[in-house]
Design a protein around this motif. Sequence first.
Motif, PDB file in Angstrom:
ATOM      1  N   ARG A 195       0.836  -1.204   0.000  1.00 61.74           N
ATOM      2  CA  ARG A 195       0.000   0.000   0.000  1.00 61.74           C
ATOM      3  C   ARG A 195       0.872   1.256   0.000  1.00 61.74           C
ATOM      4  NH1 ARG A 195      -2.710   1.009   5.488  1.00 61.74           N
ATOM      5  NH2 ARG A 195      -0.553   1.616   5.826  1.00 61.74           N
ATOM      6  N   ASP A 196       1.868   1.286   0.909  1.00 62.94           N
ATOM      7  CA  ASP A 196       2.693   2.489   1.006  1.00 62.94           C
ATOM      8  C   ASP A 196       3.493   2.735  -0.261  1.00 62.94           C
ATOM      9  OD1 ASP A 196       1.599   2.713   3.426  1.00 62.94           O
ATOM     10  OD2 ASP A 196       3.481   2.851   4.544  1.00 62.94           O
ATOM     11  N   LYS A 197       4.034   1.639  -0.798  1.00 63.61           N
ATOM     12  CA  LYS A 197       4.848   1.797  -2.013  1.00 63.61           C
ATOM     13  C   LYS A 197       3.998   2.305  -3.179  1.00 63.61           C
ATOM     14  CE  LYS A 197       9.105  -0.276  -1.607  1.00 63.61           C
ATOM     15  NZ  LYS A 197      10.308  -0.081  -2.382  1.00 63.61           N
ATOM     16  N   VAL A 198       2.792   1.753  -3.295  1.00 58.41           N
ATOM     17  CA  VAL A 198       1.927   2.164  -4.399  1.00 58.41           C
ATOM     18  C   VAL A 198       1.533   3.627  -4.224  1.00 58.41           C
ATOM     19  CG1 VAL A 198      -0.333   1.835  -5.478  1.00 58.41           C
ATOM     20  CG2 VAL A 198       1.064  -0.148  -4.917  1.00 58.41           C
ATOM     21  N   ARG A 199       1.207   3.997  -2.999  1.00 63.58           N
ATOM     22  CA  ARG A 199       0.837   5.407  -2.763  1.00 63.58           C
ATOM     23  C   ARG A 199       1.980   6.347  -3.107  1.00 63.58           C
ATOM     24  NH1 ARG A 199      -2.685   4.756   2.768  1.00 63.58           N
ATOM     25  NH2 ARG A 199      -4.585   4.121   1.704  1.00 63.58           N
ATOM     26  N   LEU A 200       3.171   5.942  -2.710  1.00 63.51           N
ATOM     27  CA  LEU A 200       4.347   6.768  -2.980  1.00 63.51           C
ATOM     28  C   LEU A 200       4.568   6.931  -4.485  1.00 63.51           C
ATOM     29  CD1 LEU A 200       6.248   7.840  -0.740  1.00 63.51           C
ATOM     30  CD2 LEU A 200       7.879   6.074  -1.444  1.00 63.51           C
ATOM     31  N   LEU A 201       4.475   5.797  -5.175  1.00 64.88           N
ATOM     32  CA  LEU A 201       4.691   5.805  -6.618  1.00 64.88           C
ATOM     33  C   LEU A 201       3.606   6.627  -7.320  1.00 64.88           C
ATOM     34  CD1 LEU A 201       6.736   4.612  -8.558  1.00 64.88           C
ATOM     35  CD2 LEU A 201       5.265   2.608  -8.815  1.00 64.88           C
ATOM     36  N   ALA A 202       2.361   6.475  -6.857  1.00 62.75           N
ATOM     37  CA  ALA A 202       1.261   7.222  -7.465  1.00 62.75           C
ATOM     38  C   ALA A 202       1.479   8.715  -7.264  1.00 62.75           C
ATOM     39  CB  ALA A 202      -0.070   6.781  -6.869  1.00 62.75           C
ATOM     40  N   ALA A 203       1.976   9.109  -6.087  1.00 64.26           N
ATOM     41  CA  ALA A 203       2.223  10.535  -5.825  1.00 64.26           C
ATOM     42  C   ALA A 203       3.307  11.047  -6.758  1.00 64.26           C
ATOM     43  CB  ALA A 203       2.612  10.727  -4.362  1.00 64.26           C
ATOM     44  N   GLU A 204       4.365  10.234  -6.931  1.00 65.87           N
ATOM     45  CA  GLU A 204       5.453  10.632  -7.852  1.00 65.87           C
ATOM     46  C   GLU A 204       4.933  10.770  -9.275  1.00 65.87           C
ATOM     47  OE1 GLU A 204       8.722   7.902  -5.695  1.00 65.87           O
ATOM     48  OE2 GLU A 204       8.780   7.897  -7.900  1.00 65.87           O
ATOM     49  N   ARG A 205       4.135   9.769  -9.674  1.00 65.44           N
ATOM     50  CA  ARG A 205       3.664   9.739 -11.057  1.00 65.44           C
ATOM     51  C   ARG A 205       2.555  10.759 -11.324  1.00 65.44           C
ATOM     52  NH1 ARG A 205       5.805   4.890 -13.678  1.00 65.44           N
ATOM     53  NH2 ARG A 205       7.758   4.751 -12.561  1.00 65.44           N
ATOM     54  N   ALA A 206       1.981  11.331 -10.265  1.00 65.62           N
ATOM     55  CA  ALA A 206       0.941  12.329 -10.466  1.00 65.62           C
ATOM     56  C   ALA A 206       1.510  13.526 -11.228  1.00 65.62           C
ATOM     57  CB  ALA A 206       0.340  12.758  -9.142  1.00 65.62           C
ATOM     58  N   GLN A 207       2.787  13.845 -10.908  1.00 65.65           N
ATOM     59  CA  GLN A 207       3.418  14.941 -11.642  1.00 65.65           C
ATOM     60  C   GLN A 207       3.895  14.470 -13.015  1.00 65.65           C
ATOM     61  OE1 GLN A 207       4.955  15.201  -8.031  1.00 65.65           O
ATOM     62  NE2 GLN A 207       2.990  16.216  -7.783  1.00 65.65           N
ATOM     63  N   ASP A 208       4.515  13.298 -12.998  1.00 62.38           N
ATOM     64  CA  ASP A 208       5.051  12.726 -14.231  1.00 62.38           C
ATOM     65  C   ASP A 208       4.052  11.663 -14.666  1.00 62.38           C
ATOM     66  OD1 ASP A 208       6.313  11.062 -16.011  1.00 62.38           O
ATOM     67  OD2 ASP A 208       7.655  10.203 -14.512  1.00 62.38           O
ATOM     68  N   PRO A 209       3.190  11.961 -15.626  1.00 61.04           N
ATOM     69  CA  PRO A 209       2.036  11.075 -15.821  1.00 61.04           C
ATOM     70  C   PRO A 209       2.348   9.725 -16.466  1.00 61.04           C
ATOM     71  CG  PRO A 209       1.995  12.862 -17.398  1.00 61.04           C
ATOM     72  CD  PRO A 209       3.245  13.029 -16.609  1.00 61.04           C
ATOM     73  N   ALA A 210       3.521   9.146 -16.191  1.00 61.39           N
ATOM     74  CA  ALA A 210       3.801   7.817 -16.745  1.00 61.39           C
ATOM     75  C   ALA A 210       3.071   6.750 -15.948  1.00 61.39           C
ATOM     76  CB  ALA A 210       5.301   7.547 -16.704  1.00 61.39           C
ATOM     77  N   PRO A 211       2.485   5.769 -16.616  1.00 59.96           N
ATOM     78  CA  PRO A 211       1.785   4.693 -15.897  1.00 59.96           C
ATOM     79  C   PRO A 211       2.761   3.784 -15.151  1.00 59.96           C
ATOM     80  CG  PRO A 211       1.306   4.668 -18.258  1.00 59.96           C
ATOM     81  CD  PRO A 211       2.467   5.564 -18.060  1.00 59.96           C
ATOM     82  N   PHE A 212       2.245   2.965 -14.265  1.00 61.52           N
ATOM     83  CA  PHE A 212       2.983   1.840 -13.688  1.00 61.52           C
ATOM     84  C   PHE A 212       1.960   0.732 -13.448  1.00 61.52           C
ATOM     85  CE2 PHE A 212       1.551   4.200  -9.963  1.00 61.52           C
ATOM     86  CZ  PHE A 212       1.108   3.205  -9.103  1.00 61.52           C
ATOM     87  N   THR A 213       2.451  -0.442 -13.063  1.00 64.15           N
ATOM     88  CA  THR A 213       1.555  -1.600 -12.993  1.00 64.15           C
ATOM     89  C   THR A 213       1.662  -2.318 -11.660  1.00 64.15           C
ATOM     90  OG1 THR A 213       1.694  -1.883 -15.374  1.00 64.15           O
ATOM     91  CG2 THR A 213       1.061  -3.817 -14.127  1.00 64.15           C
ATOM     92  N   ILE A 214       0.525  -2.774 -11.162  1.00 64.28           N
ATOM     93  CA  ILE A 214       0.589  -3.698 -10.030  1.00 64.28           C
ATOM     94  C   ILE A 214      -0.010  -5.033 -10.469  1.00 64.28           C
ATOM     95  CG2 ILE A 214       0.406  -1.823  -8.321  1.00 64.28           C
ATOM     96  CD1 ILE A 214      -2.375  -3.059  -7.572  1.00 64.28           C
ATOM     97  N   CYS A 215       0.366  -6.071  -9.745  1.00 60.99           N
ATOM     98  CA  CYS A 215      -0.110  -7.411 -10.105  1.00 60.99           C
ATOM     99  C   CYS A 215      -0.349  -8.223  -8.837  1.00 60.99           C
ATOM    100  CB  CYS A 215       0.960  -8.090 -10.962  1.00 60.99           C
ATOM    101  SG  CYS A 215       0.664  -9.852 -11.188  1.00 60.99           S
ATOM    102  N   ILE A 216      -1.366  -9.049  -8.862  1.00 62.15           N
ATOM    103  CA  ILE A 216      -1.527 -10.035  -7.790  1.00 62.15           C
ATOM    104  C   ILE A 216      -1.451 -11.412  -8.426  1.00 62.15           C
ATOM    105  CG2 ILE A 216      -2.889 -10.779  -5.806  1.00 62.15           C
ATOM    106  CD1 ILE A 216      -4.523  -8.328  -6.018  1.00 62.15           C
ATOM    107  N   ALA A 217      -0.670 -12.282  -7.801  1.00 63.58           N
ATOM    108  CA  ALA A 217      -0.553 -13.660  -8.299  1.00 63.58           C
ATOM    109  C   ALA A 217      -1.047 -14.600  -7.215  1.00 63.58           C
ATOM    110  CB  ALA A 217       0.897 -13.962  -8.631  1.00 63.58           C
ATOM    111  N   ASN A 218      -1.837 -15.562  -7.625  1.00 64.32           N
ATOM    112  CA  ASN A 218      -2.365 -16.539  -6.669  1.00 64.32           C
ATOM    113  C   ASN A 218      -1.957 -17.934  -7.131  1.00 64.32           C
ATOM    114  OD1 ASN A 218      -4.441 -18.516  -5.688  1.00 64.32           O
ATOM    115  ND2 ASN A 218      -5.104 -16.705  -4.567  1.00 64.32           N
ATOM    116  N   LEU A 219      -1.421 -18.731  -6.217  1.00 65.20           N
ATOM    117  CA  LEU A 219      -0.992 -20.081  -6.599  1.00 65.20           C
ATOM    118  C   LEU A 219      -2.225 -20.947  -6.859  1.00 65.20           C
ATOM    119  CD1 LEU A 219       1.846 -20.671  -3.985  1.00 65.20           C
ATOM    120  CD2 LEU A 219       2.014 -19.678  -6.268  1.00 65.20           C
TER     121      LEU A 219
END
Length: 448
Positions: A35-59
């Motif tokens: 959660r914290d990492k995503v929030r941090l990245l989203a805040a950074e990317r808010a200025q620089d509108p480059a996308p990023f990706t999250i993923c969930i993997a389930n065995l």
Amino acid sequence: MKSAGNPLPQVSQNELQAMAYSDPLTGLGNRYRLRDKVRLLAAERAQDPAPFTICIANLDGFKPINDLFGAEAGDEILCQVAHRLKACIPDGATVTRHEGDEFAFILPLVFERTGAERIGQMIKDVLSAPYDLGDRNVRLSASFGFAIYPFAGADFEELLKSAETALYRSKRRGRGQITVYSREIAQEMKRATQLEQALRNAIIADAVDVHFQPIVGVADGAVVGFEALARWIDADLGSVSPAVFVPLAEERGFIDALSETLLRKAAEAALSWPRELFLSFNLSSAQLMDPGTTETILSTLARVGLDPYRLELEITETAVMTSADTAQRIITDLRRQGVRIALDDFGTGQSSLGRLRDFTFDKVKIDRAFVSRITTDRASEHIVKAIIAMCQGLDLEVVAEGIETWTDANKLKELGCGMGQGYFYGKPADSAATLRYLHEHYRDFVTL
Ligand code: C2E
Ligand code: MG
Ligand code: MG
């Protein structure tokens, strides 16, 4: 007075912080780290509108392994998975343990769908190699759900929800699937959920019905039994095909409730038919994997008062294949009680002649795909001919499905096919219309 115990170890603020953000089993970050990492990245990317990706993997299939080999083996696998994931994720990416057998990734340099799919494929391959448990090796696959910022969500909660929706779709489609969230996928999932809710309500309200299609002797056209076919008309969705709602009920785990209702209704209707006519009922593949099926069927028949000798169950090859041992036991137990077994849709799916030898069936139903082309396509004609000959040799009864015209029926008569079913003889009809059909077509039939 001083306390007698050991003094509490000194834990620094930093260590506390680290503990709150990490998973004690694997040493990976936990969901708060994500959660914290995503929030941090989203805040950074808010200025620089480059996308990023999250993923969930389930065995896939982790729970049975855990149940079978014990929690220690399960933990060992989770640690090995964590180790592999740490080693294979791209530079700058983060992997966390989300919960249970679910892992999450943040991929700052993945901007679009194909990139996400490529990474998903790579991780999937890495996870598919065998896991060493000391005395044995096990194999696992994994399912993936990707969500790309900001299209799939502008904040953490929304993004995570999108990744979960994508993962849910992957899971529904079987093992080892990769889904990247899109609006269409969200729509598709929403429709499936609406359909599921409506179907659950329809089952409770007893609004799912059964219709009956005659099965006749090809030589004289006389009815010998009926196949029960599920029918459901929803007020909003209209008529929904059983080919859609039966698999949905299987996936969502309420096929038992649906099937029990259907069998009860079908058996009740069959009580008013002449005793020598059989009732043919479709069993779904999930039911052939469930050891409780035999008991459910027999007790439904007993409650209604239908003799098991009058029941035939239609099963498919795929169902027999997926869980051969359980299927074999169910088939044997039911046959012992007089229930007969028909192999449905024969010739499609992963047909194997070995299956016909290893399992004890009473009847084979030749799929409509061959029957409908019997007079126009030489190959289909030869296939049908061969199936009929094989059934004669194996002492199996044979039904041709999907007979629509007089020419088809006549051809099958020539080929010596025992039984037939299709629009030519009668379309599926409700129980009242079925009784009328019997009055018209069945000798000496009078309603009691
Ligand atoms: P199935 O068991 O192979 O049933 C035959 C399908 O072919 C039925 O479709 C029937 O209406 C259709 N059909 C029969 N004669 C003709 C014909 O001459 N021409 C054409 N074009 N079609 C014909 P339906 O009712 O839509 O059912 C589809 C499938 O859904 C069934 O295939 C069966 O696999 C499944 N199903 C239906 N009812 C049930 C049920 O109560 N339980 C379970 N588990 N599955 C069911
Ligand atoms: Mg059938
Ligand atoms: Mg069929």
